[in-house]
Design a protein around this motif. Structure first.
Motif, PDB file in Angstrom:
ATOM      1  N   GLU A   2       0.837  -1.192   0.000  1.00 34.52           N
ATOM      2  CA  GLU A   2       0.000   0.000   0.000  1.00 34.52           C
ATOM      3  C   GLU A   2       0.877   1.249   0.000  1.00 34.52           C
ATOM      4  OE1 GLU A   2      -2.929   2.244   3.094  1.00 34.52           O
ATOM      5  OE2 GLU A   2      -3.044   0.075   2.990  1.00 34.52           O
ATOM      6  N   GLN A   3       0.513   2.205  -0.816  1.00 36.73           N
ATOM      7  CA  GLN A   3       1.246   3.463  -0.881  1.00 36.73           C
ATOM      8  C   GLN A   3       0.495   4.515  -0.092  1.00 36.73           C
ATOM      9  OE1 GLN A   3       2.092   4.800  -4.782  1.00 36.73           O
ATOM     10  NE2 GLN A   3       3.192   6.586  -4.117  1.00 36.73           N
ATOM     11  N   SER A  48       3.591  10.376 -14.629  1.00 34.77           N
ATOM     12  CA  SER A  48       2.977   9.050 -14.588  1.00 34.77           C
ATOM     13  C   SER A  48       1.464   9.180 -14.484  1.00 34.77           C
ATOM     14  CB  SER A  48       3.526   8.272 -13.390  1.00 34.77           C
ATOM     15  OG  SER A  48       3.096   6.942 -13.427  1.00 34.77           O
ATOM     16  N   ARG A  49       0.804   8.039 -14.645  1.00 31.11           N
ATOM     17  CA  ARG A  49      -0.648   7.933 -14.461  1.00 31.11           C
ATOM     18  C   ARG A  49      -0.902   6.746 -13.554  1.00 31.11           C
ATOM     19  NH1 ARG A  49      -3.424  10.891 -18.734  1.00 31.11           N
ATOM     20  NH2 ARG A  49      -5.397  10.253 -17.860  1.00 31.11           N
ATOM     21  N   THR A  50      -1.733   6.946 -12.534  1.00 34.59           N
ATOM     22  CA  THR A  50      -2.146   5.875 -11.645  1.00 34.59           C
ATOM     23  C   THR A  50      -3.664   5.872 -11.596  1.00 34.59           C
ATOM     24  OG1 THR A  50      -0.165   6.120 -10.313  1.00 34.59           O
ATOM     25  CG2 THR A  50      -2.001   4.969  -9.309  1.00 34.59           C
ATOM     26  N   LEU A  51      -4.256   4.794 -12.046  1.00 39.04           N
ATOM     27  CA  LEU A  51      -5.717   4.672 -12.069  1.00 39.04           C
ATOM     28  C   LEU A  51      -6.370   5.872 -12.738  1.00 39.04           C
ATOM     29  CD1 LEU A  51      -6.240   3.300  -8.457  1.00 39.04           C
ATOM     30  CD2 LEU A  51      -6.165   1.991 -10.578  1.00 39.04           C
ATOM     31  N   GLU A  54      -3.334  11.622 -13.554  1.00 38.52           N
ATOM     32  CA  GLU A  54      -2.032  12.057 -14.051  1.00 38.52           C
ATOM     33  C   GLU A  54      -1.320  12.855 -12.963  1.00 38.52           C
ATOM     34  OE1 GLU A  54      -0.188  14.809 -17.631  1.00 38.52           O
ATOM     35  OE2 GLU A  54      -2.331  14.428 -17.546  1.00 38.52           O
ATOM     36  N   TYR A  55      -0.048  12.535 -12.747  1.00 30.89           N
ATOM     37  CA  TYR A  55       0.733  13.289 -11.759  1.00 30.89           C
ATOM     38  C   TYR A  55       2.176  13.442 -12.192  1.00 30.89           C
ATOM     39  CZ  TYR A  55       2.615   8.860  -9.955  1.00 30.89           C
ATOM     40  OH  TYR A  55       3.238   7.649  -9.827  1.00 30.89           O
ATOM     41  N   LYS A  74       4.428  14.710  -5.023  1.00 35.63           N
ATOM     42  CA  LYS A  74       3.626  14.381  -6.195  1.00 35.63           C
ATOM     43  C   LYS A  74       2.586  15.474  -6.403  1.00 35.63           C
ATOM     44  CE  LYS A  74       4.282   9.441  -6.036  1.00 35.63           C
ATOM     45  NZ  LYS A  74       3.659   8.130  -5.974  1.00 35.63           N
ATOM     46  N   SER A  85       4.955  11.517  -0.539  1.00 34.01           N
ATOM     47  CA  SER A  85       4.951  10.058  -0.454  1.00 34.01           C
ATOM     48  C   SER A  85       6.329   9.594  -0.050  1.00 34.01           C
ATOM     49  CB  SER A  85       4.530   9.430  -1.781  1.00 34.01           C
ATOM     50  OG  SER A  85       5.538   9.586  -2.746  1.00 34.01           O
TER      51      SER A  85
END
Length: 89
Positions: A2-3, A48-51, A54-55, A74, A85
């Motif tokens: 988990e992040q 990057s893209r997570t789910l 975009e970040y 981020k 993070s």
């Protein structure tokens, strides 16, 4: 794994071309006490893209009081929010 992301206040610089650069941070969550510091060096950046979110990630060396720590910031483009993070996650 988990992040964990902690919200953070950031003073940043935006160029006319749309590039963004963090300058100063203030973090209250995830630390025993409030951390206020200047970004003295950006070690690396990545997009990057997570789910679908975009970040831009910035691995930074931050000087707080008399200590220097490495943090990953981020910036989520869609929500215009900054998060802290753990580096390497």
């Amino acid at each position: 794994m988990e992040q964990r992301l902690w919200p953070v206040d950031v003073i940043s610089l935006s160029s006319a071309g749309g590039a963004i650069r963090p300058l100063r941070i203030r973090a209250t969550e995830g630390f025993d006490e409030m951390v206020i510091g200047n970004v003295c060096e950006i070690l690396s950046t990545r997009e990057s893209r997570t789910l679908g979110a975009e970040y831009q990630a910035f691995l930074c060396r931050v000087r707080s009081a008399k200590t220097v720590i490495v943090l990953e910031l981020k910036y989520f483009v869609g929500s215009h929010c900054w998060y802290l993070s753990q580096p390497g996650m």
